[in-house]
Write a protein that holds these residues in place. Structure first.
Motif, mmCIF file in Angstrom:
data_model
loop_
_atom_site.group_PDB
_atom_site.id
_atom_site.type_symbol
_atom_site.label_atom_id
_atom_site.label_comp_id
_atom_site.label_asym_id
_atom_site.label_seq_id
_atom_site.Cartn_x
_atom_site.Cartn_y
_atom_site.Cartn_z
ATOM 1 N N MET A 235 4.358 -4.765 -0.501
ATOM 2 C CA MET A 235 3.277 -3.982 0.047
ATOM 3 C C MET A 235 2.317 -4.929 0.766
ATOM 4 O O MET A 235 2.074 -6.040 0.316
ATOM 5 C CB MET A 235 2.581 -3.244 -1.109
ATOM 6 N N GLN A 236 1.777 -4.466 1.857
ATOM 7 C CA GLN A 236 0.790 -5.240 2.620
ATOM 8 C C GLN A 236 -0.600 -5.032 2.007
ATOM 9 O O GLN A 236 -0.920 -3.930 1.555
ATOM 10 C CB GLN A 236 0.763 -4.772 4.077
ATOM 11 N N PRO A 237 -1.449 -6.058 2.018
ATOM 12 C CA PRO A 237 -2.814 -5.891 1.493
ATOM 13 C C PRO A 237 -3.562 -4.745 2.162
ATOM 14 O O PRO A 237 -4.329 -4.031 1.500
ATOM 15 C CB PRO A 237 -3.474 -7.237 1.783
ATOM 16 N N SER A 238 -3.330 -4.524 3.446
ATOM 17 C CA SER A 238 -4.019 -3.442 4.159
ATOM 18 C C SER A 238 -3.621 -2.056 3.660
ATOM 19 O O SER A 238 -4.310 -1.071 3.927
ATOM 20 C CB SER A 238 -3.737 -3.559 5.660
ATOM 21 N N GLU A 239 -2.521 -1.958 2.914
ATOM 22 C CA GLU A 239 -2.047 -0.670 2.400
ATOM 23 C C GLU A 239 -2.629 -0.313 1.028
ATOM 24 O O GLU A 239 -2.434 0.807 0.552
ATOM 25 C CB GLU A 239 -0.521 -0.699 2.265
ATOM 26 N N LEU A 240 -3.320 -1.238 0.406
ATOM 27 C CA LEU A 240 -3.758 -1.021 -0.971
ATOM 28 C C LEU A 240 -4.624 0.227 -1.145
ATOM 29 O O LEU A 240 -4.402 1.011 -2.071
ATOM 30 C CB LEU A 240 -4.521 -2.240 -1.493
ATOM 31 N N GLN A 241 -5.614 0.412 -0.278
ATOM 32 C CA GLN A 241 -6.529 1.545 -0.435
ATOM 33 C C GLN A 241 -5.773 2.877 -0.465
ATOM 34 O O GLN A 241 -6.176 3.802 -1.173
ATOM 35 C CB GLN A 241 -7.573 1.557 0.685
ATOM 36 N N SER A 242 -4.693 2.967 0.273
ATOM 37 C CA SER A 242 -3.945 4.226 0.312
ATOM 38 C C SER A 242 -3.130 4.464 -0.959
ATOM 39 O O SER A 242 -2.541 5.529 -1.123
ATOM 40 C CB SER A 242 -3.029 4.266 1.537
ATOM 41 N N VAL B 73 -0.913 1.294 -12.631
ATOM 42 C CA VAL B 73 -1.517 2.231 -11.689
ATOM 43 C C VAL B 73 -2.752 1.567 -11.086
ATOM 44 O O VAL B 73 -3.612 1.057 -11.819
ATOM 45 C CB VAL B 73 -1.905 3.554 -12.403
ATOM 46 N N LEU B 74 -2.840 1.567 -9.770
ATOM 47 C CA LEU B 74 -3.964 0.950 -9.063
ATOM 48 C C LEU B 74 -5.201 1.828 -9.187
ATOM 49 O O LEU B 74 -5.172 3.002 -8.819
ATOM 50 C CB LEU B 74 -3.602 0.739 -7.592
ATOM 51 N N GLN B 75 -6.295 1.244 -9.696
ATOM 52 C CA GLN B 75 -7.528 2.002 -9.888
ATOM 53 C C GLN B 75 -8.578 1.721 -8.820
ATOM 54 O O GLN B 75 -9.286 2.626 -8.417
ATOM 55 C CB GLN B 75 -8.121 1.722 -11.263
ATOM 56 N N SER B 76 -8.709 0.456 -8.417
ATOM 57 C CA SER B 76 -9.710 0.146 -7.390
ATOM 58 C C SER B 76 -9.349 -1.143 -6.678
ATOM 59 O O SER B 76 -8.602 -1.979 -7.194
ATOM 60 C CB SER B 76 -11.122 0.043 -7.992
ATOM 61 N N VAL B 77 -9.909 -1.278 -5.475
ATOM 62 C CA VAL B 77 -9.750 -2.485 -4.652
ATOM 63 C C VAL B 77 -11.117 -2.809 -4.062
ATOM 64 O O VAL B 77 -11.755 -1.944 -3.464
ATOM 65 C CB VAL B 77 -8.744 -2.266 -3.497
ATOM 66 N N LEU C 173 -9.073 -10.181 -2.478
ATOM 67 C CA LEU C 173 -9.227 -8.788 -2.884
ATOM 68 C C LEU C 173 -9.256 -8.768 -4.403
ATOM 69 O O LEU C 173 -8.458 -9.453 -5.046
ATOM 70 C CB LEU C 173 -8.058 -7.930 -2.397
ATOM 71 N N GLN C 174 -10.161 -8.010 -4.969
ATOM 72 C CA GLN C 174 -10.173 -7.843 -6.417
ATOM 73 C C GLN C 174 -9.617 -6.462 -6.729
ATOM 74 O O GLN C 174 -10.113 -5.459 -6.219
ATOM 75 C CB GLN C 174 -11.577 -7.981 -6.992
ATOM 76 N N VAL C 175 -8.568 -6.436 -7.527
ATOM 77 C CA VAL C 175 -7.905 -5.181 -7.863
ATOM 78 C C VAL C 175 -8.078 -4.889 -9.347
ATOM 79 O O VAL C 175 -8.050 -5.789 -10.184
ATOM 80 C CB VAL C 175 -6.400 -5.199 -7.490
ATOM 81 N N THR C 176 -8.274 -3.619 -9.636
ATOM 82 C CA THR C 176 -8.327 -3.149 -11.014
ATOM 83 C C THR C 176 -7.086 -2.282 -11.225
ATOM 84 O O THR C 176 -6.824 -1.374 -10.438
ATOM 85 C CB THR C 176 -9.597 -2.323 -11.277
ATOM 86 N N VAL C 177 -6.341 -2.609 -12.262
ATOM 87 C CA VAL C 177 -5.069 -1.943 -12.534
ATOM 88 C C VAL C 177 -5.078 -1.416 -13.966
ATOM 89 O O VAL C 177 -5.439 -2.136 -14.903
ATOM 90 C CB VAL C 177 -3.888 -2.925 -12.340
ATOM 91 N N LEU C 178 -4.677 -0.164 -14.116
ATOM 92 C CA LEU C 178 -4.501 0.413 -15.441
ATOM 93 C C LEU C 178 -3.055 0.185 -15.855
ATOM 94 O O LEU C 178 -2.128 0.696 -15.221
ATOM 95 C CB LEU C 178 -4.823 1.907 -15.443
ATOM 96 N N ASN C 179 -2.868 -0.603 -16.903
ATOM 97 C CA ASN C 179 -1.539 -0.932 -17.425
ATOM 98 C C ASN C 179 -1.285 -0.119 -18.689
ATOM 99 O O ASN C 179 -2.097 -0.151 -19.611
ATOM 100 C CB ASN C 179 -1.464 -2.419 -17.777
#
Length: 149
Positions: free
Chosen positions: A1-8, A110-114, A121-127
């Motif tokens: 996945m590209q970083p630019s795709e994270l928000q989607s 599951v991606l929660q926030s970027v 980029l700081q990502v929050t992931v629910l594991n």
């Protein structure tokens, strides 16, 4: 996945690891590394007399698998062009169900926030660490990672 795709992908599953068997050898090695030799982890005969019916993995062993083994088995975010990804911390961790030696686990992420920072980029992931054949997960942990671009 590209970083630019994270928000989607917010709110979506971004990774699912393969199953990993929790062996007594792994539990005992973790006990040696942490000096946590409580009998429920390392003494199968005594642990058999507990409500668990045998030895169980340390909760922190389950948590530590997020950074290594589950990531190696496809259970973490993979971004093209990332120079490195580092653990930034945890917001919340709960150990829901005991992990019996011999059971198999996998991580569902599951991606929660970027959030954007200076060069990262700081990502929050629910594991959710699932136990094969059980309704309750072993653990739910909200992890923070920094992806340096």
């Amino acid at each position: 996945m590209q970083p630019s795709e994270l928000q989607s992908h917010l709110g979506q599953q971004i990774a699912l690891s393969e199953w990993l068997e929790i062996t007594q050898e792994r539990v005992s090695a973790f006990a040696d590394a942490t000096s946590d030799h409580q009998f429920i982890h390392v003494d199968p005969e005594r642990a058999a007399q507990t409500p668990f019916g045998g030895p169980i993995a340390h909760g922190f062993l389950t948590l530590s698998l997020l950074a290594g083994q589950f990531a190696n088995l496809g259970g973490s975010l993979q971004l093209e062009g990332a120079r490195m990804v580092v653990n930034y911390g945890l917001n919340r961790v709960r150990f829901i169900a005991p992990v019996r030696v011999g059971s198999r686990l996998r991580n569902r992420a599951v991606l929660q926030s970027v959030e954007e920072g200076a060069g990262y980029l700081q990502v929050t992931v629910l594991n959710t660490v699932e136990i094969e054949g059980q309704d309750k997960p072993a653990m739910i942990a909200e992890s923070l990672g920094r992806v340096y671009l």
